[in-house]
Design an enzyme around this catalytic site. Structure first.
Site, PDB file in Angstrom:
ATOM      1  CB  ALA A  25      -6.038   2.728   4.544  1.00  0.00           C
ATOM      2  CG  HIS A  26      -1.160  -0.001   7.865  1.00  0.00           C
ATOM      3  ND1 HIS A  26       0.197  -0.226   7.766  1.00  0.00           N
ATOM      4  CD2 HIS A  26      -1.415   0.249   9.166  1.00  0.00           C
ATOM      5  CE1 HIS A  26       0.740  -0.117   8.961  1.00  0.00           C
ATOM      6  NE2 HIS A  26      -0.211   0.172   9.831  1.00  0.00           N
ATOM      7  CD  GLN A  27       3.728   4.626   5.377  1.00  0.00           C
ATOM      8  OE1 GLN A  27       4.448   4.250   6.282  1.00  0.00           O
ATOM      9  NE2 GLN A  27       3.943   5.752   4.741  1.00  0.00           N
ATOM     10  NE  ARG A  28      -0.160  -1.782   0.079  1.00  0.00           N
ATOM     11  CZ  ARG A  28       0.390  -1.325  -1.050  1.00  0.00           C
ATOM     12  NH1 ARG A  28       1.575  -0.738  -0.998  1.00  0.00           N
ATOM     13  NH2 ARG A  28      -0.215  -1.475  -2.212  1.00  0.00           N
TER      14      ARG A  28
END
Length: 240
Positions: A25-28
């Site tokens: 879910a987190h930008q990476r």
């Protein structure tokens, strides 16, 4: 020792994580998404800049991973973490080597397994989330847009985005400087949440932002139910 420890961590992440199989879910952008150096007691920002650049060179040369510097470590070109993450891992192959996608260290070809890594020097960042008694992520995002420095799009009474004479969306600056924020829904909690980064708590403090969240939530017919810190925070930030 700090450079060696960080290098070993990045090396282990590259050995254990295959970005071709990763979702989240987190930008990476990579197996090690970001590695910041932060001046604490008896150290300076200059120290952190030197360490960041030394680590970046090692990661690029020895691990074959593209490294993008950000924050104080960039020196010649201002680049934020948001700039580097834009498009995430999935667009790296097309971005690497372009004018905007030239890494500071390492190859211009994608390391498809490890991705890329952002290494920087910055002040202490407080990661902090505020919970709502609502499941509507849109409500949390509206509050985030009002408070964060980058602001949000201006809308009319019907919720339609306003445009300037050239047809471009009009953006309204937010209330707090040095504040990042976004709204989302947290399934584990069953509620909407505003996720904040306080880039300088001396400019925008926890209490001021919290009270602003309460005020804006009431305008939208909901309320704040609590908040949570993610990781460490300076004692001074709490005492304030």
């Amino acid at each position: 020792p700090m450079v060696d420890a960080a290098f070993r961590g990045i090396q282990s992440a590259a050995d254990c994580i295959d970005m071709r199989q990763h979702q989240g879910a987190h930008q990476r952008i990579g197996a090690t998404d970001v590695c910041p150096f932060i001046p604490l007691e008896n150290s300076s920002m200059g120290d952190c800049v030197s360490l960041a650049r030394e680590l970046g060179a090692r990661v690029g040369d020895e691990l074959g991973i593209a490294v993008f510097l950000y924050g104080a470590a960039t020196e010649t070109r201002a680049r934020t973490l948001a700039d580097i993450r834009r498009g995430e891992y999935e667009t790296l192959a097309s971005r690497l080597g372009t004018t905007e996608g030239i890494p500071d260290f390492g190859p211009t070809e994608l390391n498809s397994s490890a991705g890329a890594t952002a290494i920087g020097a910055r002040d202490f960042l407080i990661a902090w989330n505020v919970n709502m008694n609502s499941s509507d992520a849109g409500v949390a995002e509206r509050i985030a847009a009002i408070l964060r420095e980058s602001g949000g799009l201006e809308r009319d009474q019907n919720g339609v985005v306003k445009q300037d004479t050239n047809g471009r969306p009009i953006r309204v600056p937010g209330r707090f400087k040095q504040l990042q924020g976004r709204g989302w829904f947290i399934p584990e909690y069953g509620c909407a949440q505003i996720s904040f980064n306080l880039l300088d708590y001396r400019i925008s403090g926890l209490n001021d932002v919290f009270e602003a969240c309460r005020t804006e939530a009431e305008k939208l017919g909901c309320r704040v139910t609590g908040s949570e810190l993610i990781g460490l925070t300076p004692l001074d930030a709490l005492l304030r």
